[in-house]
Scaffold this motif. Structure first.
Motif, PDB file in Angstrom:
ATOM      1  N   ALA A   6       0.811  -1.212   0.000  1.00 28.33           N
ATOM      2  CA  ALA A   6       0.000   0.000   0.000  1.00 28.33           C
ATOM      3  C   ALA A   6       0.847   1.267   0.000  1.00 28.33           C
ATOM      4  O   ALA A   6       0.544   2.240  -0.689  1.00 28.33           O
ATOM      5  CB  ALA A   6      -0.939  -0.011   1.207  1.00 28.33           C
ATOM      6  N   GLU A   7       1.961   1.242   0.821  1.00 27.68           N
ATOM      7  CA  GLU A   7       2.815   2.434   0.903  1.00 27.68           C
ATOM      8  C   GLU A   7       3.480   2.721  -0.438  1.00 27.68           C
ATOM      9  O   GLU A   7       3.544   3.869  -0.877  1.00 27.68           O
ATOM     10  CB  GLU A   7       3.878   2.262   1.993  1.00 27.68           C
ATOM     11  CG  GLU A   7       3.353   2.299   3.415  1.00 27.68           C
ATOM     12  CD  GLU A   7       2.666   1.011   3.811  1.00 27.68           C
ATOM     13  OE1 GLU A   7       2.758   0.029   3.038  1.00 27.68           O
ATOM     14  OE2 GLU A   7       2.037   0.991   4.879  1.00 27.68           O
ATOM     15  N   TRP A   9       2.410   1.811  -3.413  1.00 27.06           N
ATOM     16  CA  TRP A   9       1.381   2.226  -4.354  1.00 27.06           C
ATOM     17  C   TRP A   9       1.063   3.703  -4.197  1.00 27.06           C
ATOM     18  O   TRP A   9       0.997   4.461  -5.182  1.00 27.06           O
ATOM     19  CB  TRP A   9       0.116   1.400  -4.141  1.00 27.06           C
ATOM     20  CG  TRP A   9      -1.064   1.894  -4.944  1.00 27.06           C
ATOM     21  CD1 TRP A   9      -1.358   1.567  -6.225  1.00 27.06           C
ATOM     22  CD2 TRP A   9      -2.064   2.830  -4.521  1.00 27.06           C
ATOM     23  NE1 TRP A   9      -2.488   2.244  -6.645  1.00 27.06           N
ATOM     24  CE2 TRP A   9      -2.948   3.026  -5.610  1.00 27.06           C
ATOM     25  CE3 TRP A   9      -2.303   3.517  -3.326  1.00 27.06           C
ATOM     26  CZ2 TRP A   9      -4.048   3.882  -5.531  1.00 27.06           C
ATOM     27  CZ3 TRP A   9      -3.392   4.363  -3.262  1.00 27.06           C
ATOM     28  CH2 TRP A   9      -4.255   4.543  -4.350  1.00 27.06           C
ATOM     29  N   LEU A  10       0.886   4.146  -2.941  1.00 31.62           N
ATOM     30  CA  LEU A  10       0.546   5.548  -2.685  1.00 31.62           C
ATOM     31  C   LEU A  10       1.685   6.476  -3.120  1.00 31.62           C
ATOM     32  O   LEU A  10       1.449   7.512  -3.753  1.00 31.62           O
ATOM     33  CB  LEU A  10       0.229   5.754  -1.201  1.00 31.62           C
ATOM     34  CG  LEU A  10      -0.189   7.171  -0.797  1.00 31.62           C
ATOM     35  CD1 LEU A  10      -1.423   7.611  -1.568  1.00 31.62           C
ATOM     36  CD2 LEU A  10      -0.440   7.248   0.717  1.00 31.62           C
ATOM     37  N   GLU A  11       2.914   6.087  -2.808  1.00 34.89           N
ATOM     38  CA  GLU A  11       4.064   6.909  -3.182  1.00 34.89           C
ATOM     39  C   GLU A  11       4.183   7.028  -4.700  1.00 34.89           C
ATOM     40  O   GLU A  11       4.466   8.103  -5.244  1.00 34.89           O
ATOM     41  CB  GLU A  11       5.337   6.307  -2.591  1.00 34.89           C
ATOM     42  CG  GLU A  11       6.577   7.148  -2.837  1.00 34.89           C
ATOM     43  CD  GLU A  11       7.806   6.547  -2.184  1.00 34.89           C
ATOM     44  OE1 GLU A  11       8.930   6.987  -2.525  1.00 34.89           O
ATOM     45  OE2 GLU A  11       7.659   5.645  -1.329  1.00 34.89           O
ATOM     46  N   ASN A 150      -9.240   2.435  -2.379  1.00 32.62           N
ATOM     47  CA  ASN A 150      -8.919   1.700  -1.165  1.00 32.62           C
ATOM     48  C   ASN A 150      -8.830   2.685  -0.013  1.00 32.62           C
ATOM     49  O   ASN A 150      -9.083   3.884  -0.185  1.00 32.62           O
ATOM     50  CB  ASN A 150      -7.610   0.918  -1.355  1.00 32.62           C
ATOM     51  CG  ASN A 150      -6.469   1.825  -1.786  1.00 32.62           C
ATOM     52  OD1 ASN A 150      -6.092   2.737  -1.070  1.00 32.62           O
ATOM     53  ND2 ASN A 150      -5.926   1.588  -2.987  1.00 32.62           N
ATOM     54  N   ARG A 151      -8.425   2.178   1.155  1.00 32.82           N
ATOM     55  CA  ARG A 151      -8.403   3.045   2.336  1.00 32.82           C
ATOM     56  C   ARG A 151      -7.309   4.113   2.286  1.00 32.82           C
ATOM     57  O   ARG A 151      -7.316   5.029   3.096  1.00 32.82           O
ATOM     58  CB  ARG A 151      -8.258   2.193   3.601  1.00 32.82           C
ATOM     59  CG  ARG A 151      -9.502   1.364   3.867  1.00 32.82           C
ATOM     60  CD  ARG A 151      -9.431   0.697   5.224  1.00 32.82           C
ATOM     61  NE  ARG A 151     -10.686   0.019   5.520  1.00 32.82           N
ATOM     62  CZ  ARG A 151     -11.734   0.583   6.086  1.00 32.82           C
ATOM     63  NH1 ARG A 151     -11.685   1.870   6.400  1.00 32.82           N
ATOM     64  NH2 ARG A 151     -12.835  -0.113   6.320  1.00 32.82           N
ATOM     65  N   ARG A 152      -6.384   4.017   1.368  1.00 30.56           N
ATOM     66  CA  ARG A 152      -5.356   5.051   1.215  1.00 30.56           C
ATOM     67  C   ARG A 152      -5.667   6.017   0.061  1.00 30.56           C
ATOM     68  O   ARG A 152      -4.926   6.959  -0.166  1.00 30.56           O
ATOM     69  CB  ARG A 152      -3.995   4.410   0.989  1.00 30.56           C
ATOM     70  CG  ARG A 152      -3.514   3.634   2.217  1.00 30.56           C
ATOM     71  CD  ARG A 152      -2.081   3.183   2.023  1.00 30.56           C
ATOM     72  NE  ARG A 152      -1.584   2.520   3.219  1.00 30.56           N
ATOM     73  CZ  ARG A 152      -1.011   3.147   4.241  1.00 30.56           C
ATOM     74  NH1 ARG A 152      -0.876   4.456   4.206  1.00 30.56           N
ATOM     75  NH2 ARG A 152      -0.596   2.475   5.287  1.00 30.56           N
ATOM     76  N   SER A 153      -6.758   5.774  -0.647  1.00 33.00           N
ATOM     77  CA  SER A 153      -7.081   6.612  -1.803  1.00 33.00           C
ATOM     78  C   SER A 153      -7.439   8.039  -1.401  1.00 33.00           C
ATOM     79  O   SER A 153      -7.281   8.979  -2.185  1.00 33.00           O
ATOM     80  CB  SER A 153      -8.247   6.008  -2.585  1.00 33.00           C
ATOM     81  OG  SER A 153      -7.914   4.719  -3.053  1.00 33.00           O
ATOM     82  N   THR A 155      -5.975  10.049   0.654  1.00 31.50           N
ATOM     83  CA  THR A 155      -4.784  10.922   0.636  1.00 31.50           C
ATOM     84  C   THR A 155      -4.431  11.333  -0.793  1.00 31.50           C
ATOM     85  O   THR A 155      -4.139  12.504  -1.071  1.00 31.50           O
ATOM     86  CB  THR A 155      -3.595  10.196   1.275  1.00 31.50           C
ATOM     87  OG1 THR A 155      -3.939   9.840   2.629  1.00 31.50           O
ATOM     88  CG2 THR A 155      -2.360  11.075   1.271  1.00 31.50           C
TER      89      THR A 155
END
Length: 560
Positions: A6-7, A9-11, A150-153, A155
């Motif tokens: 997840a980290e 992917w977000l980066e 997802n739950r990080r989307s 940000t």
């Protein structure tokens, strides 16, 4: 291939934001910005279904822009509206006000832009915020399966929303500025047209009034009647001057003045302008002198504006001086990069200005010396016009004054030096060949019967009786084709064919060959120096402003 954590992917997704921001920053249309934002969110960030909505009516209504349909097509949703009857918008706003500023809605109905339920899943919304104000929101969901929801989307979507908000706010601001400028320009146009029309309409009866006052003065022998005629004429001249000042300032403020830059010597313009005031100063018992230091160089400059600046300053000095006189000093110096600098000083011995009033002397409709000098008259436009003209030529003007001793105005101007071969086009003057003509046959072109009668009577008073008349440009053109004339007095503003257009036809030679070189004198209620220059550029030999006075009419006949 293993899926990224997840980290990572977000980066990886956040790294794409600067490039997206650069792409959206160049967009100038709000609708196209929204469409392109939806496209970029799908193609680069992987949001398979996304919609952008704007909030109106204090956030009670959401208005669509562009979005993605249930089948994955980008669609136009600008006609869509939904109202906060169920409190959905209030719920999102409440969530946005708390960290992390986005609204995550899991296992709920996923709807189309028309609010039809298309399925169930996760929906995320983030606000479009600019300077603390919520402009709208971006919504994404996973109706079309994607790893980007997802739950990080939240940000990622927040950063994307920030980019869209900034680009949209910039477009809105630029559009507001443009509309404000257009509104101001339209307002200025209407004002200028109104003032021009009023000036023209006032001058029409004023021309008759002053014309007949002059005729009465010349024909009447009773001293009392002559004095009454003089008073009428003086009052008319005063009113004409007030109209001129207001119209000139209006044109300058609106930026409707074209600069007539031509090669020449500014010193000659200054000296000839001063010479034109000598009799006026002498009549008041005042001295007037001019001195020049430096080289005489040919430069590219606006002689019309320069003459008007100096005329207004000399008129101002004359108005407020009762003793002594006025001295005009010019310093010219050749500067680097092909420019010549001119320092022009006008020093008078008038009533002076108190230091506390100096800051206001260039403001329109201000007459600082009026309380001390009730006879000065005017509406306080002269110095405002001077400042606008000097500024328009890229120069500066300053004022120094001592109460009871006098005032000094200093003007600094810089003009491009002209090479020796420039300005020598060998053009023939419109008046070429006029020496062989004699003033026997006259044509007056005027659409107003009252002004026509006045002008004819004034011409007869000067001893010219062989006069023809035309009521518009077409009639005048036909007459000029059939018969030669020694001089034409041409109204500028006429129906069917105006005076400027007719003058160009005459000078061209094709329409009226027998009168190609006839002296043409423009007669008009539009009186600025730029109106005069326009007449001369069209091919006229001289220009008389309404109300017509005998002295200007005599000078016109000097052409023949």
């Amino acid at each position: 291939m293993p899926r990224p954590c997840a980290e990572d992917w977000l980066e990886e997704q956040l790294a794409k934001i600067p490039d997206i921001a650069a792409t959206l920053a160049v967009e100038q249309d709000a609708d196209e910005l929204m469409r392109k934002s939806v496209m970029l969110a799908r193609e680069r960030l992987g949001f398979a279904r996304i919609g952008i909505w704007l909030l109106k009516e204090e956030s009670r209504t959401a208005v669509g822009t562009f979005g993605v349909s249930g089948t994955g097509e980008v669609i136009d949703e600008r006609e869509l509206r939904f109202y906060d009857n169920s409190g959905y918008i209030r719920s999102m706003r409440s969530s946005w006000e708390r960290s992390p500023h986005y609204y995550l809605d899991i296992a709920n109905p996923l709807r189309s832009g028309e609010l039809k339920v298309l399925g169930y899943g996760t929906r995320i919304t983030v606000p479009l915020i600019h300077k603390g104000a919520i402009l709208g929101f971006i919504a994404v969901d996973d109706l079309i399966k994607t790893d980007s929801v997802n739950r990080r989307s939240g940000t990622l979507l927040r950063q994307f929303a920030l980019v869209v908000s900034n680009a949209y706010s910039t477009i809105v601001l630029e559009d507001e500025v443009r509309r404000s400028a257009e509104k101001a320009a339209e307002s200025e146009r209407i004002k200028s047209e109104f003032l021009g029309m009023m000036g023209h309409e006032v001058r029409t009866p004023l021309n008759a009034m002053m014309g007949y006052a002059q005729l009465l003065r010349m024909r009447e022998r009773d001293a009392e009647v002559v004095e009454i005629a003089n008073t009428i004429e003086e009052c008319g001249a005063h009113m004409s001057g007030l109209i001129d000042s207001i119209l000139e300032y209006s044109h300058l403020e609106a930026g409707n003045v074209e600069r007539w830059y031509k090669p020449g010597d500014p010193i000659e313009v200054v000296e000839s302008t001063v010479k034109g005031f000598e009799l006026l100063y002498a009549g008041k018992g005042l001295g007037l002198e001019v001195a020049h230091e430096g080289d005489r160089l040919k430069v590219d400059f606006d002689a019309v504006s320069l003459r008007q600046v100096l005329s207004n300053l000399l008129q101002n000095a004359l108005k407020y001086s009762e003793r002594g006189g006025t001295r005009v000093k010019i310093l010219s110096k050749d500067r680097a990069k092909g420019f010549v600098e001119y320092y022009i000083e006008v020093r008078d011995s008038g009533i002076g200005i108190a230091s506390k009033h100096l800051a206001a002397i260039f403001e329109p409709f201000r007459q600082i010396g009026r309380s001390e000098d009730k006879k000065s008259g005017g509406v306080g436009m002269g110095l405002a016009i001077v400042k606008s003209l000097v500024k328009g030529m890229g120069g500066e003007i300053r004022c120094e004054s001592v109460k009871g001793e006098g005032t000094t105005f200093s003007v600094v101007l810089s003009f491009r030096r002209v090479k020796s071969e420039e300005g020598n086009s060998g053009a023939v003057s419109n008046g070429a060949g006029l020496e062989a003509r004699s003033p026997k046959r006259i044509l007056i072109v005027e659409d107003n019967s009252m002004n026509l009668g006045v002008l004819n009577d004034l011409v007869e008073c000067l001893g010219y009786a062989n006069t023809d008349f035309a009521k518009d440009g077409i009639e005048a053109r036909d007459m000029l084709r059939e018969r030669p004339y020694d001089i034409v007095f041409m109204d500028v503003q006429m129906p069917r064919l105006d005076g400027l257009s007719l003058t160009r036809l005459i000078r061209d030679g094709g329409s009226c060959p027998i009168n190609r070189t006839v002296p043409i004198v423009g007669v008009t209620a539009f009186t600025s120096e730029y109106d005069r220059e326009e007449c001369m550029m069209a091919g006229m030999n001289d220009y008389i402003s309404k109300p017509v006075v005998l002295d200007s009419l005599r000078r016109a006949f000097d052409l023949v």
